[in-house]
Design an enzyme around this catalytic site. Structure first.
Site, PDB file in Angstrom:
ATOM      1  N   LYS A   1      10.967 -11.857 -63.016  1.00 23.68           N
ATOM      2  CA  LYS A   1      11.307 -12.571 -61.987  1.00 23.68           C
ATOM      3  C   LYS A   1      10.227 -13.919 -62.163  1.00 23.68           C
ATOM      4  O   LYS A   1       9.518 -14.128 -62.990  1.00 23.68           O
ATOM      5  CB  LYS A   1      10.667 -12.038 -60.498  1.00 23.68           C
ATOM      6  CG  LYS A   1      11.530 -11.025 -60.238  1.00 23.68           C
ATOM      7  CD  LYS A   1      10.673 -10.303 -59.120  1.00 23.68           C
ATOM      8  CE  LYS A   1      11.466  -9.056 -58.367  1.00 23.68           C
ATOM      9  NZ  LYS A   1      12.882  -9.255 -57.811  1.00 23.68           N
TER      10      LYS A   1
ATOM     11  N   ARG B   1      17.797   0.752 -56.607  1.00 22.05           N
ATOM     12  CA  ARG B   1      19.042   1.508 -56.908  1.00 22.05           C
ATOM     13  C   ARG B   1      18.964   2.519 -57.951  1.00 22.05           C
ATOM     14  O   ARG B   1      19.300   3.674 -57.648  1.00 22.05           O
ATOM     15  CB  ARG B   1      20.254   0.556 -57.035  1.00 22.05           C
ATOM     16  CG  ARG B   1      20.484   0.057 -58.279  1.00 22.05           C
ATOM     17  CD  ARG B   1      21.428  -1.118 -58.060  1.00 22.05           C
ATOM     18  NE  ARG B   1      20.974  -2.089 -57.540  1.00 22.05           N
ATOM     19  CZ  ARG B   1      21.548  -3.389 -57.501  1.00 22.05           C
ATOM     20  NH1 ARG B   1      22.800  -3.455 -57.720  1.00 22.05           N
ATOM     21  NH2 ARG B   1      21.132  -4.584 -56.807  1.00 22.05           N
TER      22      ARG B   1
END
Length: 486
Positions: A270, A344
């Site tokens: 990020k 996920r």
């Protein structure tokens, strides 16, 4: 905080002893039967231009004539539950940090049907008013002196008030646990720490708790979960906690929480700006643990299983790479196109694990996608459900708790972008509809039971000057679990 109730007629408020008397009034006219002394002071404040019977208005009168309390706080409110909560919060803001240790609160002019919920929200507003993070900040302001609140209630309201007080205290305790876990720095709130918190809950509330280490996780075949943990020196933990309030034959409600205790993005790293807030990426785990505490305190006749998959997502020579293919517990293979879509990857194995409980319903909770923040901001959590009845139950729970969510679609067309040439499914699709495609990925692993998904990326914490965990959606989840009692 010590909460008590005292039977007190609406026309005898001025005689109540407390450091501050708080009167919250619904409507744009003086409530009928209001204490004459208080009513007179309200009229005087209106004449002076210091106050209006208009939602959002609040004023403090010091040593008001004829009132035993040293301070009288007047707050005007709309007639809704949300307006009532806001008015109570504004009123308590007037006494916070002013040497008030005991406040007496009267809620007047509201519909009787709102009493139970309004009392619950009053408790939550009071806890919110005094919360200060200090675990790793010795210089934090001293604890608020507001230690005791007396709710002034009529005899006819006693039952509803007691129910609201009990639920409010339990939800507040659950929110406090979730909030504190989220606010702790990631070098403290590690996967191991979350496991320790679950064990502590087990000891204090008589719950069955199992915390699995990496070897145990490997034996389960959770290749997707473990792929995320590979890049970190912190060991992963898989937590299973059980509250058993009903017969063993009754199918449980299962809550699954995403426990990424720090998310660097992995190899798909990020940007540096704001990365410190990625300690909040375990907000789903914190909220299901908080809900477990609330439910265990309320003791409803239901079975509840809480599952947390906890690890860090870090870059290293061992970390999973874009293009890697991993095998999930379900046997489905996953092509990892972006290592920053890691939530996920841990949830899919947890959802497969949930099958063994033959659940009545499974709801997973995760700070899953920035796309959900773009769609809904910080007001409502994103909600997905496999059937309309479940969606309605989650929505109703959110409205009752003032912790709202909004249903988003699960059309099969959204799954097209998850197709892969090299695995059964890819972990990301395109940018469009990112929260939906993430939900479609999870749905593949939740086909054997009723399933709901809450994307709390926009609601689990706040940034800026108010930076910190919110404890959401503990309120929504607690109300939902209670709604499932049969």
């Amino acid at each position: 905080m010590d909460f008590r109730t005292l039977s007190a007629s609406q026309d005898a408020l001025a005689s109540q002893t407390a450091d501050a008397l708080v009167v919250v009034m619904a409507g744009d006219t003086l409530p009928a039967g209001l204490d004459k002394t208080v009513a007179g002071l309200v009229k005087d404040a209106i004449k002076l231009g210091d106050f209006e019977l208009k939602a959002g208005q609040v004023v403090t009168l010091t040593r008001p004539a004829g009132v035993k309390a040293a301070r009288l706080v007047l707050a005007a409110s709309g007639s809704s539950l949300k307006a009532g909560r806001a008015a109570v919060a504004a009123a308590l803001g007037q006494v916070k940090g002013r040497g008030v240790s005991h406040a007496a609160i009267a809620l007047v002019g509201f519909e009787a049907s709102l009493t139970e919920s309004l009392v619950e929200q009053t408790v939550l507003a009071a806890h919110e008013a005094v919360y200060v993070y200090r675990a790793t900040k010795p210089s934090a302001p001293a604890a608020s002196k507001l230690e005791k609140i007396t709710l002034l209630v009529g005899k006819d309201d006693a039952k509803a008030v007691k129910a609201g007080l009990t639920r409010g205290q339990a939800v507040a305790n659950g929110i406090a646990l979730a909030r504190e876990c989220a606010n702790l720095p990631p070098n403290v709130a590690t996967p191991t720490y979350l496991g320790e918190q679950a064990k502590a809950l087990g000891r204090s509330h008589g719950l069955k708790v199992e915390v699995m280490d990496q070897k145990a996780i490997e034996k389960l075949g959770m290749g997707s979960f473990l792929s995320v943990a590979k890049g970190s020196a912190e060991a992963p933990r898989f937590i299973v906690a059980r509250y058993e309030g009903a017969a063993k034959t009754q199918a449980p409600v299962v809550l699954v929480g995403k426990g990424i205790t720090f998310d660097s993005g992995g190899i798909s790293i990020k940007p540096g700006a704001g990365m410190d807030e990625m300690k909040f990426d375990m907000g789903g785990a914190a909220s299901v643990l908080g809900t477990l505490r609330a439910v265990a305190e309320l003791k409803p006749k239901i079975n509840l299983v809480v599952i947390v998959a906890a690890c860090e997502n870090m870059p290293s020579g061992n970390a999973v790479k874009p293009g890697d293919v991993v095998t999930s517990m379900s046997g489905q293979t996953i092509e990892i196109l972006n290592t920053d879509a890691e939530g996920r990857l841990i949830l899919c194995d947890a959802l497969t694990y949930a099958e063994r409980f033959k659940p009545a319903v499974v709801v997973d909770v995760a700070t899953l996608t920035g796309a959900c923040v773009i769609a809904l901001g910080g007001v409502r959590s994103g909600m997905y459900a496999s059937d309309d009845e479940l969606a309605a139950s989650l929505s109703a729970a959110g409205e009752a708790a003032l912790d709202p969510c909004w249903r988003l679609p699960l059309d099969d067309d959204y799954a097209e972008g998850l197709k892969s040439n090299f695995a059964d499914v890819a972990n990301v699709a395109g940018r469009e509809g990112g929260s939906i495609t993430a939900a479609k990925f999870l749905q593949r692993f939740a086909s054997k039971y009723r399933w709901g998904h809450l994307d709390i990326a926009g609601t689990a914490w706040k940034g800026g000057a108010a930076k910190g965990g919110t404890g959401r959606p503990v309120g929504l989840l607690t109300h939902f679990v209670l709604s499932q009692v049969r």
